[in-house]
Write a protein that holds these residues in place. Structure first.
Motif, short mmCIF file in Angstrom:
data_model
loop_
_atom_site.label_atom_id
_atom_site.label_comp_id
_atom_site.label_asym_id
_atom_site.label_seq_id
_atom_site.Cartn_x
_atom_site.Cartn_y
_atom_site.Cartn_z
N GLY A 64 0.68 -1.13 0.13
CA GLY A 64 -0.06 -0.06 -0.09
C GLY A 64 0.89 1.13 0.11
N THR A 65 0.18 2.43 -0.12
CA THR A 65 0.87 3.60 -0.22
C THR A 65 0.60 4.32 1.19
N ALA A 66 1.41 5.40 1.58
CA ALA A 66 1.36 6.05 2.93
C ALA A 66 0.03 7.08 2.72
N PRO A 67 -0.53 6.91 3.98
CA PRO A 67 -1.80 7.73 3.99
C PRO A 67 -1.32 9.48 4.17
N SER A 68 -2.13 10.24 3.95
CA SER A 68 -1.75 11.73 4.31
C SER A 68 -2.20 11.70 5.77
N ALA A 69 -1.74 13.01 6.16
CA ALA A 69 -2.32 13.22 7.86
C ALA A 69 -3.51 13.20 8.04
N GLY A 70 -4.21 13.65 7.05
CA GLY A 70 -5.78 13.96 7.32
C GLY A 70 -6.37 12.43 7.12
N LEU A 71 -5.98 11.60 6.25
CA LEU A 71 -6.56 10.34 6.29
C LEU A 71 -6.18 9.39 7.37
N LEU A 72 -4.99 9.74 7.83
CA LEU A 72 -4.49 9.06 9.01
C LEU A 72 -5.51 9.27 10.05
N ALA A 73 -5.67 10.55 10.14
CA ALA A 73 -6.51 10.87 11.48
C ALA A 73 -8.13 10.49 11.19
N LYS A 74 -8.48 10.63 10.09
CA LYS A 74 -9.63 9.58 9.65
C LYS A 74 -9.82 8.33 10.10
N TRP A 75 -8.68 7.50 9.92
CA TRP A 75 -8.70 6.18 10.26
C TRP A 75 -8.63 6.08 11.91
N ASN A 76 -7.77 6.82 12.74
CA ASN A 76 -7.71 6.68 13.95
C ASN A 76 -9.11 7.10 14.45
N LYS A 77 -9.75 7.97 14.06
CA LYS A 77 -11.12 8.39 14.55
C LYS A 77 -12.10 7.36 14.46
N ARG A 78 -12.23 6.83 13.20
CA ARG A 78 -13.49 5.77 13.15
C ARG A 78 -13.18 4.63 13.88
N GLU A 79 -11.75 3.96 13.99
CA GLU A 79 -11.69 2.88 14.65
C GLU A 79 -11.77 3.01 16.02
N GLY A 80 -11.34 4.44 16.49
CA GLY A 80 -11.32 4.83 18.12
C GLY A 80 -12.79 4.78 18.45
N ASP A 81 -13.79 5.07 17.56
CA ASP A 81 -15.07 5.40 18.01
C ASP A 81 -15.67 3.72 17.91
N LEU A 82 -15.04 2.89 17.07
CA LEU A 82 -15.53 1.56 17.06
C LEU A 82 -15.06 0.81 18.28
N ILE A 83 -13.84 1.09 18.66
CA ILE A 83 -13.37 0.49 20.18
C ILE A 83 -14.26 0.71 21.26
N ALA A 84 -14.62 2.27 21.18
CA ALA A 84 -15.32 2.60 22.47
C ALA A 84 -16.70 2.09 22.50
N THR A 85 -17.25 1.25 21.52
CA THR A 85 -18.44 0.71 21.73
C THR A 85 -18.35 -0.44 22.63
N ASP A 86 -17.34 -1.12 22.59
CA ASP A 86 -17.18 -2.47 23.54
C ASP A 86 -15.52 -2.46 24.00
N PRO A 87 -15.20 -1.29 24.61
CA PRO A 87 -13.39 -1.37 25.00
C PRO A 87 -13.02 -2.73 25.48
N HIS A 88 -13.53 -3.64 26.11
CA HIS A 88 -12.89 -4.56 26.73
C HIS A 88 -13.12 -6.08 25.83
N ARG A 89 -13.59 -5.79 24.56
CA ARG A 89 -13.79 -6.93 24.03
C ARG A 89 -12.59 -7.87 23.77
N VAL A 90 -12.64 -9.15 23.66
CA VAL A 90 -11.51 -10.15 23.45
C VAL A 90 -12.01 -10.75 22.28
N PRO A 91 -11.43 -10.90 21.09
CA PRO A 91 -10.35 -10.13 20.61
C PRO A 91 -11.02 -8.77 20.55
N PRO A 92 -10.09 -7.61 20.25
CA PRO A 92 -10.62 -6.13 20.39
C PRO A 92 -11.55 -5.86 18.90
#
Length: 418
Positions: free
Chosen positions: A165-193
């Motif tokens: 793959g190619t490198a993300p831009s700073a904006g795309l990286l922030a988008k990844w971290n936001k949306r994946e962080g929001d998903l984790i927050a729905t069940d933060p202790h899930r195993v597997p995460p």
């Protein structure tokens, strides 16, 4: 042979090489080399755990696999003139195990491995049914893989990079971290995460300046999932002869790759479902100026599959629907229906003497075809798994005589701590 622009010495760890790659995505990771449109070049790749998985009859290394360290990627490689909005054209000219090394301690030196990961350390597609760690070692003879842990089968390898793959831009990286962080927050202790957030521990960031390391390591995305930049797509047909068109998000595109597989089934269902190995890949690159807008390729890679598929012509197929094992109906859930198809195939193979774990390892690493066969007939999605019959040393078809019985041998090693 094309010039080797990213060499790896098999006697040295990934971080101790002349040129150091990376294991996170971030736009500020410096390129290790620059190529021009039209250039062909060779890249060496280390298997994704950099030698942590060994050729033995124990699965303790799978149980304790260092997930924070992956994937060990070769690159980034800058392409002269590539700008955000372009398409990067990548041709896979050749790919194979570690060149000139047909034996040794590293996966790719005449052997590779498949793992069922522990539910508590990675998990897998069927982790609820297979929560413990298991392993199979595969030996390479030319283009064919066989295993002492899964007897009476052999596969013609469909060698491919699991990750490119190619490198993300700073904006795309922030988008990844936001949306994946929001998903984790729905069940933060899930195993597997539910997802893997940025993790600075064990980050490898190439030649990034020490003054920027802590900040970048805390922001950089993990390489586990596929995303808009391509990434860890695990497409088994992305093999020799493939042409891929990647969106460009940063100057130079900054292409990276790794996670080579000798063989894999659709889905790589055990998480480490492919036959993992290190090796080499020969690439040629070009640039289509403004190609993202011209072809509407704004948030996905597209590709033309390779030309070296194993020639299997007869298959036995298993179907599954979107109903859980305890009978709960789901609405057009293709993920669930593919799980059920895989479980039906596993149950079938156990009738021939394989353990469920051997059958699961086989489905992850053999060149099975996974298909969405029906996604409109409410409430049941239908998925299918096609298993090539010629990979077996015996007739796998149902018959009045009943199933042949395999001698399972030593079986697939299970972790002693399971």
């Amino acid at each position: 042979m094309p010039d080797v622009i990213f060499p790896l010495d098999s006697t040295r760890k990934f971080e101790d090489q002349e040129k150091v790659g990376h294991n996170r995505w971030h736009p500020e990771i410096p390129p290790v080399a620059t190529v021009r449109p039209g250039d062909s070049f060779r890249v060496h790749c280390r298997e994704w755990f950099d030698g942590a998985i060994v050729n033995d009859d124990s699965a303790d290394d799978i149980l304790n696999a260092p997930l924070l360290t992956v994937h060990k990627l070769s690159g980034p490689f800058a392409v002269e003139g590539a700008k955000p909005g372009d398409l990067l054209v990548v041709d896979i000219l050749d790919v194979g195990p570690i060149p000139q090394e047909d034996s040794g301690p590293l996966a790719g030196q005449g052997w590779g491995y498949t793992g069922i990961f522990s539910r508590n350390n990675g998990g897998g597609f069927l982790t609820d049914q297979f929560p413990d760690a298991y392993k199979a070692i595969w030996d390479f003879t030319g283009q064919v893989a066989t295993s002492r842990h899964v007897p009476e089968v052999s596969y013609v390898g469909l060698i491919h990079p699991g990750l490119m793959g190619t490198a993300p831009s700073a904006g795309l990286l922030a988008k990844w971290n936001k949306r994946e962080g929001d998903l984790i927050a729905t069940d933060p202790h899930r195993v597997p995460p539910l997802a893997l957030p940025p993790e600075a521990e064990h980050a490898v960031l190439g030649s990034l300046a020490a003054s920027d390391f802590d900040r970048v390591a805390a922001e950089a995305a993990r390489t586990a999932p596929p995303r808009e930049n391509g990434g860890n797509q695990d497409i088994k047909n992305l093999s020799k002869g493939s042409r891929i068109f990647y969106p460009v998000f940063v100057d130079g595109a900054n292409l990276s790759l790794g996670d080579l597989h000798f063989s894999q089934g659709d889905g790589e269902i055990t998480f480490c479902g492919a036959i993992e190995m290190g090796g080499f890949i020969d690439l040629r690159v070009d640039v289509i100026k403004g190609g993202m807008d011209t072809y509407g390729v704004s948030e996905n890679a597209i590709f033309m599959p390779g030309i070296v598929d194993p020639r299997y012509s007869e298959w036995i197929a298993f179907s599954g629907t979107s109903v859980t094992l305890d009978g709960k109906q789901h609405y057009l859930d293709s993920h669930l229906s593919y799980q059920r198809a895989c479980l039906h195939a596993i149950a079938y193979l156990t009738k021939f003497g394989y353990s469920p774990e051997q059958a699961y390892l086989l489905l992850g690493s053999a060149p099975i075809e996974g298909r969405l066969s029906g996604v409109v007939d409410i409430p049941n999605s239908c998925s299918t798994v096609y298993l090539p019959t010629a990979i077996f040393d015996f007739d796998i078809r149902p018959s009045a005589a009943g199933p042949y019985r395999v001698d399972p041998g030593m079986g697939a090693p299970r972790s002693s701590n399971a």
